[in-house]
Design a protein around this motif. Sequence first.
Motif, PDB file in Angstrom:
ATOM      1  N   ILE A  37     -41.832  36.382 -13.913  1.00 20.57           N
ATOM      2  CA  ILE A  37     -40.506  36.403 -14.545  1.00 20.57           C
ATOM      3  C   ILE A  37     -39.485  35.676 -13.677  1.00 20.57           C
ATOM      4  O   ILE A  37     -38.695  34.849 -14.159  1.00 20.57           O
ATOM      5  N   GLU A  41     -37.539  32.187 -14.707  1.00 22.32           N
ATOM      6  CA  GLU A  41     -36.078  32.165 -14.750  1.00 22.32           C
ATOM      7  C   GLU A  41     -35.520  31.111 -13.795  1.00 22.32           C
ATOM      8  O   GLU A  41     -34.521  30.442 -14.104  1.00 22.32           O
ATOM      9  N   ARG A  42     -36.169  30.955 -12.650  1.00 18.08           N
ATOM     10  CA  ARG A  42     -35.731  29.916 -11.721  1.00 18.08           C
ATOM     11  C   ARG A  42     -35.949  28.534 -12.327  1.00 18.08           C
ATOM     12  O   ARG A  42     -35.125  27.631 -12.159  1.00 18.08           O
ATOM     13  N   VAL A  44     -35.798  27.838 -15.468  1.00 18.10           N
ATOM     14  CA  VAL A  44     -34.740  27.651 -16.459  1.00 18.10           C
ATOM     15  C   VAL A  44     -33.451  27.201 -15.784  1.00 18.10           C
ATOM     16  O   VAL A  44     -32.761  26.291 -16.260  1.00 18.10           O
ATOM     17  N   GLU A  45     -33.119  27.821 -14.664  1.00 19.44           N
ATOM     18  CA  GLU A  45     -31.882  27.482 -13.955  1.00 19.44           C
ATOM     19  C   GLU A  45     -31.913  26.042 -13.446  1.00 19.44           C
ATOM     20  O   GLU A  45     -30.896  25.353 -13.436  1.00 19.44           O
ATOM     21  N   SER A  52     -27.045  28.707 -15.856  1.00 19.98           N
ATOM     22  CA  SER A  52     -27.399  29.430 -14.629  1.00 19.98           C
ATOM     23  C   SER A  52     -26.408  30.510 -14.243  1.00 19.98           C
ATOM     24  O   SER A  52     -26.760  31.426 -13.515  1.00 19.98           O
ATOM     25  N   SER A  57     -28.564  40.191 -20.252  1.00 21.20           N
ATOM     26  CA  SER A  57     -29.868  40.134 -20.902  1.00 21.20           C
ATOM     27  C   SER A  57     -29.849  39.167 -22.078  1.00 21.20           C
ATOM     28  O   SER A  57     -30.836  38.492 -22.358  1.00 21.20           O
ATOM     29  N   ARG A  60     -30.180  35.637 -20.812  1.00 25.52           N
ATOM     30  CA  ARG A  60     -31.543  35.332 -20.402  1.00 25.52           C
ATOM     31  C   ARG A  60     -32.361  34.886 -21.611  1.00 25.52           C
ATOM     32  O   ARG A  60     -33.120  33.918 -21.545  1.00 25.52           O
ATOM     33  N   ARG A  63     -31.251  31.421 -22.513  1.00 26.21           N
ATOM     34  CA  ARG A  63     -31.755  30.418 -21.579  1.00 26.21           C
ATOM     35  C   ARG A  63     -33.224  30.104 -21.838  1.00 26.21           C
ATOM     36  O   ARG A  63     -33.635  28.945 -21.850  1.00 26.21           O
ATOM     37  N   LEU A  64     -34.023  31.151 -22.043  1.00 22.44           N
ATOM     38  CA  LEU A  64     -35.431  30.932 -22.337  1.00 22.44           C
ATOM     39  C   LEU A  64     -35.604  30.185 -23.649  1.00 22.44           C
ATOM     40  O   LEU A  64     -36.442  29.281 -23.758  1.00 22.44           O
TER      41      LEU A  64
END
Length: 250
Positions: A37, A41-42, A44-45, A52, A57, A60, A63-64
């Motif tokens: 996870i 997430e990194r 995505v950033e 970022s 939530s 997130r 972003r995904l």
Amino acid sequence: MTLVAVQLVGLFFSGYLVLVTYTNQKQVEENLQEFAIAEVERAVEIALPSYSDQMSSESRTERLGALSRQFGLDADAIDLTRRHLVSALLANALSAECKENCEFWVAASAMANNSMIKRIAELRVGQRTIQEFLLERYETSVIGLQTDLRRFGLVNVIALTLMIGLVVFRGLSNWRFATFSIVVTGYVAWATYDYVFGQNWALSILLQDWAAPGYKVGMIIFSCLCFDWLFLRGTVTQTIANIIGSALPA
């Protein structure tokens, strides 16, 4: 003996890694899930820096979703380029102006087509992986990570056990066996560092493209090359190079 001590340390940690993945499976799976996870997430950033600063939530999920759409757009763009490029290359191969270079253009079109199809497939896998993360389904990534760690550990266990056996039963008086053991042990240390810290774990997780199978092949090839150079004076390597050279067009 310093060499044996280093090999034993490596053998201990490699064996411990494999053992833990079998004996403490639930905790390992939980830790790998958290790791997966965090890495996704990194990713995505890095890929979408405009998201970022959003930490809720809902952000997130957004972003995904954005990264999933980006993967899909990239795959569509490459597919469109592939169609135009392959058509152009084949047109050159079939044109009246093509003479002795026709085979080259046909081969170039096949290589470009296969390379782009592979990249498109990777992006589609990444897209599906992100969608699984959106649904909080991490089984595929966790199983892949766990299997990869086991393979990595087992390869090191086998390699280091063989090297320790060489030192113990052959000693260091035979410089060829000593050199072989030292060089392969050094390669294990370097490749282990590269495996843990050098690879892009985020892409490995997103694309389900694990490193241990490549690490295993690399270890076998490197060991065979060292053995050939030290014990056979490079005869096998030279023979293979000659065969490849003779197969290539002049």
